[in-house]
Design an enzyme around this catalytic site. Structure first.
Site, PDB file in Angstrom:
ATOM      1  N   HIS A 196       0.849  -1.196   0.000  1.00 36.27           N
ATOM      2  CA  HIS A 196       0.000   0.000   0.000  1.00 36.27           C
ATOM      3  C   HIS A 196       0.882   1.243   0.000  1.00 36.27           C
ATOM      4  O   HIS A 196       2.089   1.145   0.175  1.00 36.27           O
ATOM      5  CB  HIS A 196      -0.984   0.000   1.179  1.00 36.27           C
ATOM      6  CG  HIS A 196      -0.377   0.123   2.531  1.00 36.27           C
ATOM      7  ND1 HIS A 196       0.327  -0.907   3.153  1.00 36.27           N
ATOM      8  CD2 HIS A 196      -0.369   1.145   3.424  1.00 36.27           C
ATOM      9  CE1 HIS A 196       0.721  -0.518   4.343  1.00 36.27           C
ATOM     10  NE2 HIS A 196       0.309   0.728   4.540  1.00 36.27           N
TER      11      HIS A 196
ATOM     12  N   HIS B 292       0.800   5.605   1.149  1.00 36.52           N
ATOM     13  CA  HIS B 292       0.143   6.743   1.786  1.00 36.52           C
ATOM     14  C   HIS B 292       0.703   8.004   1.149  1.00 36.52           C
ATOM     15  O   HIS B 292       1.906   8.073   0.876  1.00 36.52           O
ATOM     16  CB  HIS B 292       0.451   6.808   3.289  1.00 36.52           C
ATOM     17  CG  HIS B 292      -0.003   5.635   4.075  1.00 36.52           C
ATOM     18  ND1 HIS B 292      -1.326   5.343   4.288  1.00 36.52           N
ATOM     19  CD2 HIS B 292       0.705   4.687   4.738  1.00 36.52           C
ATOM     20  CE1 HIS B 292      -1.415   4.260   5.044  1.00 36.52           C
ATOM     21  NE2 HIS B 292      -0.195   3.843   5.322  1.00 36.52           N
TER      22      HIS B 292
ATOM     23  N   TYR C 234      11.834   4.353   0.228  1.00 32.87           N
ATOM     24  CA  TYR C 234      10.707   4.810  -0.591  1.00 32.87           C
ATOM     25  C   TYR C 234       9.798   5.760   0.171  1.00 32.87           C
ATOM     26  O   TYR C 234       8.601   5.542   0.297  1.00 32.87           O
ATOM     27  CB  TYR C 234       9.915   3.611  -1.111  1.00 32.87           C
ATOM     28  CG  TYR C 234      10.806   2.512  -1.627  1.00 32.87           C
ATOM     29  CD1 TYR C 234      11.691   2.747  -2.684  1.00 32.87           C
ATOM     30  CD2 TYR C 234      10.794   1.249  -1.044  1.00 32.87           C
ATOM     31  CE1 TYR C 234      12.533   1.756  -3.144  1.00 32.87           C
ATOM     32  CE2 TYR C 234      11.627   0.245  -1.506  1.00 32.87           C
ATOM     33  CZ  TYR C 234      12.494   0.503  -2.554  1.00 32.87           C
ATOM     34  OH  TYR C 234      13.325  -0.481  -2.996  1.00 32.87           O
TER      35      TYR C 234
END
Length: 176
Positions: free
Chosen positions: A59, A61, A147
């Site tokens: 996922h 954000h 990342y």
């Protein structure tokens, strides 16, 4: 079809969480450069700013700031998801299957959205984004996750390299 109520404020900042269908996958971190590339492509088509971002295995954000006269973050999310799936197909990097409705087996249909209300809410969500790799046990220190916009914040002098130290910080969020 269910009509979801989402906040729509022109020029606002939104916290967004986009998740893969397979929450055990590492597809996003394996293709983190392509995630960033797809976001840049969408930014050219439909402008927005990304003050903070973290790409995790399954996922991501981000904080998305829309132009003053626009409130359609959903279109940007949709274009990003489409671009990422197209990139996977083009590179043959992942078997992309489609269901009867033509939907790819990559992303969850929905995404989490939160309208940032004020400066404290903004700061809390930036912190949440940056602490997330530590929260998920992916690294022992925030600085070790490559990342993340955390490194940009360090380069700009907004955060120290040892921010959050090596110990976990208890941050709860309704988006996960």
């Amino acid at each position: 079809m269910v009509k979801y109520r989402r906040a729509r404020v022109a020029g606002a900042c939104y916290f967004l969480t986009l998740a893969l269908q397979n929450r055990g996958s590492d597809l996003l971190s394996r293709h983190a450069a392509q995630v960033r590339q797809c976001l840049r492509v969408v930014q050219v088509q439909l402008p927005f700013r990304l003050p903070a971002l973290v790409v995790l295995p399954d996922h991501l954000h981000l904080l998305m700031v829309l132009p003053p006269d626009e409130a359609d973050y959903s279109a940007r999310v949709r274009k990003f998801k489409i671009a990422f799936v197209a990139m996977l197909r083009q590179q043959g990097a992942h078997e992309v299957l489609t269901n009867a409705k033509g939907e790819a087996n990559v992303w969850q249909r929905r995404f989490w959205e939160h309208l940032i209300r004020d400066e404290q809410d903004y700061c809390n969500h930036v912190d949440y984004i940056h602490i997330n790799p530590l929260k998920h046990g992916l690294v022992a220190r925030v600085q070790d996750w490559p990342y993340s916009s955390f490194h940009h914040y360090v380069r700009r002098g907004l955060l120290p390299i040892d921010w959050a130290g090596g110990a976990g910080v208890e941050i709860e969020h309704a988006g996960e």
